[in-house]
Write an enzyme that holds these catalytic residues in place. Structure first.
Site, PDB file in Angstrom:
ATOM      1  N   LYS A 149      -4.473  -4.976  -2.857  1.00 44.39           N
ATOM      2  CA  LYS A 149      -4.887  -4.311  -1.626  1.00 44.39           C
ATOM      3  C   LYS A 149      -4.327  -2.891  -1.636  1.00 44.39           C
ATOM      4  O   LYS A 149      -3.132  -2.694  -1.848  1.00 44.39           O
ATOM      5  CB  LYS A 149      -4.359  -5.049  -0.391  1.00 44.39           C
ATOM      6  CG  LYS A 149      -4.850  -4.405   0.905  1.00 44.39           C
ATOM      7  CD  LYS A 149      -4.371  -5.161   2.127  1.00 44.39           C
ATOM      8  CE  LYS A 149      -3.001  -4.739   2.591  1.00 44.39           C
ATOM      9  NZ  LYS A 149      -2.966  -3.519   3.408  1.00 44.39           N
ATOM     10  N   ASP A 184      -8.210  -1.183   2.230  1.00 49.75           N
ATOM     11  CA  ASP A 184      -7.934  -1.478   3.642  1.00 49.75           C
ATOM     12  C   ASP A 184      -7.822  -0.180   4.435  1.00 49.75           C
ATOM     13  O   ASP A 184      -6.720   0.326   4.656  1.00 49.75           O
ATOM     14  CB  ASP A 184      -6.612  -2.278   3.686  1.00 49.75           C
ATOM     15  CG  ASP A 184      -6.239  -2.725   5.074  1.00 49.75           C
ATOM     16  OD1 ASP A 184      -7.115  -2.744   5.957  1.00 49.75           O
ATOM     17  OD2 ASP A 184      -5.058  -3.072   5.275  1.00 49.75           O
ATOM     18  N   LYS A 195      -9.573   0.249   7.503  1.00 51.63           N
ATOM     19  CA  LYS A 195      -9.775  -0.083   8.931  1.00 51.63           C
ATOM     20  C   LYS A 195     -10.650   0.937   9.667  1.00 51.63           C
ATOM     21  O   LYS A 195     -10.190   1.663  10.556  1.00 51.63           O
ATOM     22  CB  LYS A 195      -8.420  -0.220   9.636  1.00 51.63           C
ATOM     23  CG  LYS A 195      -7.549  -1.320   9.052  1.00 51.63           C
ATOM     24  CD  LYS A 195      -6.322  -1.581   9.908  1.00 51.63           C
ATOM     25  CE  LYS A 195      -5.460  -2.706   9.383  1.00 51.63           C
ATOM     26  NZ  LYS A 195      -4.691  -2.384   8.177  1.00 51.63           N
ATOM     27  N   ASP A 244     -15.265   3.887  14.362  1.00 52.32           N
ATOM     28  CA  ASP A 244     -15.911   5.137  14.793  1.00 52.32           C
ATOM     29  C   ASP A 244     -17.289   4.798  15.344  1.00 52.32           C
ATOM     30  O   ASP A 244     -17.656   3.618  15.407  1.00 52.32           O
ATOM     31  CB  ASP A 244     -16.007   6.114  13.590  1.00 52.32           C
ATOM     32  CG  ASP A 244     -15.915   7.567  14.037  1.00 52.32           C
ATOM     33  OD1 ASP A 244     -16.542   7.916  15.056  1.00 52.32           O
ATOM     34  OD2 ASP A 244     -15.216   8.355  13.372  1.00 52.32           O
ATOM     35  N   THR A 265      -1.668  -7.364  14.367  1.00 53.93           N
ATOM     36  CA  THR A 265      -0.538  -8.277  14.584  1.00 53.93           C
ATOM     37  C   THR A 265       0.636  -7.552  15.259  1.00 53.93           C
ATOM     38  O   THR A 265       1.565  -8.190  15.736  1.00 53.93           O
ATOM     39  CB  THR A 265      -0.070  -8.927  13.267  1.00 53.93           C
ATOM     40  OG1 THR A 265      -0.075  -7.924  12.258  1.00 53.93           O
ATOM     41  CG2 THR A 265      -0.963 -10.056  12.853  1.00 53.93           C
ATOM     42  N   ARG A 316       5.735  -7.386   0.036  1.00 51.72           N
ATOM     43  CA  ARG A 316       7.135  -7.353  -0.396  1.00 51.72           C
ATOM     44  C   ARG A 316       7.624  -8.609  -1.107  1.00 51.72           C
ATOM     45  O   ARG A 316       8.481  -8.495  -1.987  1.00 51.72           O
ATOM     46  CB  ARG A 316       8.023  -7.012   0.810  1.00 51.72           C
ATOM     47  CG  ARG A 316       7.908  -5.536   1.178  1.00 51.72           C
ATOM     48  CD  ARG A 316       8.353  -5.256   2.578  1.00 51.72           C
ATOM     49  NE  ARG A 316       7.406  -5.780   3.564  1.00 51.72           N
ATOM     50  CZ  ARG A 316       7.503  -5.571   4.867  1.00 51.72           C
ATOM     51  NH1 ARG A 316       8.497  -4.860   5.340  1.00 51.72           N
ATOM     52  NH2 ARG A 316       6.604  -6.066   5.687  1.00 51.72           N
TER      53      ARG A 316
HETATM   54  O1  C5P Z   1       5.086  -6.779   2.623  1.00 47.99           O
HETATM   55  P1  C5P Z   1       4.147  -7.645   3.397  1.00 47.99           P
HETATM   56  O2  C5P Z   1       3.762  -8.932   2.694  1.00 47.99           O
HETATM   57  O3  C5P Z   1       4.575  -7.867   4.832  1.00 47.99           O
HETATM   58  O4  C5P Z   1       2.790  -6.775   3.442  1.00 47.99           O
HETATM   59  C1  C5P Z   1       1.658  -7.177   4.165  1.00 47.99           C
HETATM   60  C2  C5P Z   1       0.552  -6.209   3.978  1.00 47.99           C
HETATM   61  O5  C5P Z   1      -0.527  -6.594   4.840  1.00 47.99           O
HETATM   62  C3  C5P Z   1       0.888  -4.772   4.344  1.00 47.99           C
HETATM   63  O6  C5P Z   1       0.108  -3.922   3.501  1.00 47.99           O
HETATM   64  C4  C5P Z   1       0.420  -4.651   5.786  1.00 47.99           C
HETATM   65  O7  C5P Z   1       0.042  -3.342   6.121  1.00 47.99           O
HETATM   66  C5  C5P Z   1      -0.806  -5.561   5.768  1.00 47.99           C
HETATM   67  N1  C5P Z   1      -1.207  -6.102   7.067  1.00 47.99           N
HETATM   68  C6  C5P Z   1      -0.380  -6.874   7.877  1.00 47.99           C
HETATM   69  N2  C5P Z   1      -0.831  -7.349   9.081  1.00 47.99           N
HETATM   70  C7  C5P Z   1      -2.086  -7.083   9.483  1.00 47.99           C
HETATM   71  C8  C5P Z   1      -2.936  -6.329   8.676  1.00 47.99           C
HETATM   72  C9  C5P Z   1      -2.465  -5.847   7.467  1.00 47.99           C
HETATM   73  O8  C5P Z   1       0.747  -7.139   7.492  1.00 47.99           O
HETATM   74  N3  C5P Z   1      -2.534  -7.582  10.620  1.00 47.99           N
END
Ligand code: C5P
Length: 238
Positions: free
Chosen positions: A32, A59, A61, A64, A123, A215
């Site tokens: 992603k 991604d 998002k 518009d 979220t 992460r």
């Molecule tokens: O490091 P981690 O596993 O928390 O990363 C989650 C990824 O998913 C990040 O790129 C974050 O921006 C993305 N994301 C999220 N919650 C959302 C939409 C996207 O954590 N609702």
């Protein structure tokens, strides 16, 4: 097989490719790319990753007016990406327009059209923010299901959701709607800034159609082994 999208939340191409080096040779790798990396490196990084046969979830998002969303989607589809995102709060007409733009862009460039995933409520949005700032007089779950339904009726292929909402969305809207879930953590990981976290095995049990993992993989001592374990778990293995 259900994809594990590795969230490449790195500041530049150099750091990204350094991280990806040990993944060389892994089949059907999916990543992603978010705004941070894309705004820095642009379409060139997509091209480089596609040259390595890596599947891309871009991604950005979109949100518009329908015409602009359609033209933006038309451009995105020509990058040969496999998934992209739009805010469901922009409305059904905007989602339909983006879907049309993706189809036209794919035809123009002879690629397959990317799947369109709708973000329902971020979220990071709390229930009080929903009700006070957005003046939406419903619970978070009701709002998410309502927006997921609009997305489905307007041609979106899926939604971004917490795995904890997947069953509800599949039941209330359609089991054909893909639920792609971030907020994934292994049992011994820190939650970082995520609040409602789920393990890959639990996401599998809840009916997830694919997960986004940042992460837990990028900061692991052995990212390739961690990725393989997560991939196995989301696909029903141990
Ligand atoms: O490091 P981690 O596993 O928390 O990363 C989650 C990824 O998913 C990040 O790129 C974050 O921006 C993305 N994301 C999220 N919650 C959302 C939409 C996207 O954590 N609702």
């Amino acid at each position: 097989m259900k994809p594990v999208f590795i969230a490449l939340d790195f500041p530049n191409a150099e750091k990204t490719f350094e991280f990806l080096k040990p993944f060389n040779g892994i089949k059907n790798l999916s990543v992603k790319i978010g705004m941070e990396l894309f705004y820095r490196e642009g379409p060139a990084i997509i091209k480089k990753l596609r040259n390595q046969n890596i599947n891309i979830f871009l991604d950005l998002k979109l949100h518009d007016i329908p015409h602009t969303a359609e033209q933006a989607a038309f451009q995105l589809a020509q990058l040969d990406i496999q998934y992209t995102t739009i805010h469901a709060l922009g409305g059904g007409k905007m989602i339909q327009a983006a879907k049309d733009g993706l189809k036209k862009g794919a035809e123009e460039s002879n690629h397959e059209a990317p799947k369109l995933l709708a973000v329902t409520q971020l979220t990071s949005t709390s229930e009080s923010q929903l009700q006070i700032e957005e003046q939406i007089n419903h619970s978070m779950q009701e709002s998410v299901a309502h927006l997921a339904n609009i997305a489905y009726q307007s041609g979106a292929d899926g939604v971004i959701s917490s795995a904890l909402e997947d069953k509800f969305i599949h039941e209330k809207v359609s089991d054909k709607l893909l639920c792609i879930n971030p907020g994934i953590r292994l049992k011994n990981n820190s939650k970082d800034d995520q609040k409602r976290v789920v393990t890959p095995a639990k996401a599998h049990d809840l009916g997830s159609n694919g997960i986004v993992v940042g992460r837990s993989i990028t900061q692991s001592d052995n990212p390739v082994e961690t990725y393989k374990m997560i991939y196995s778990q989301i696909n029903g293995g141990k």
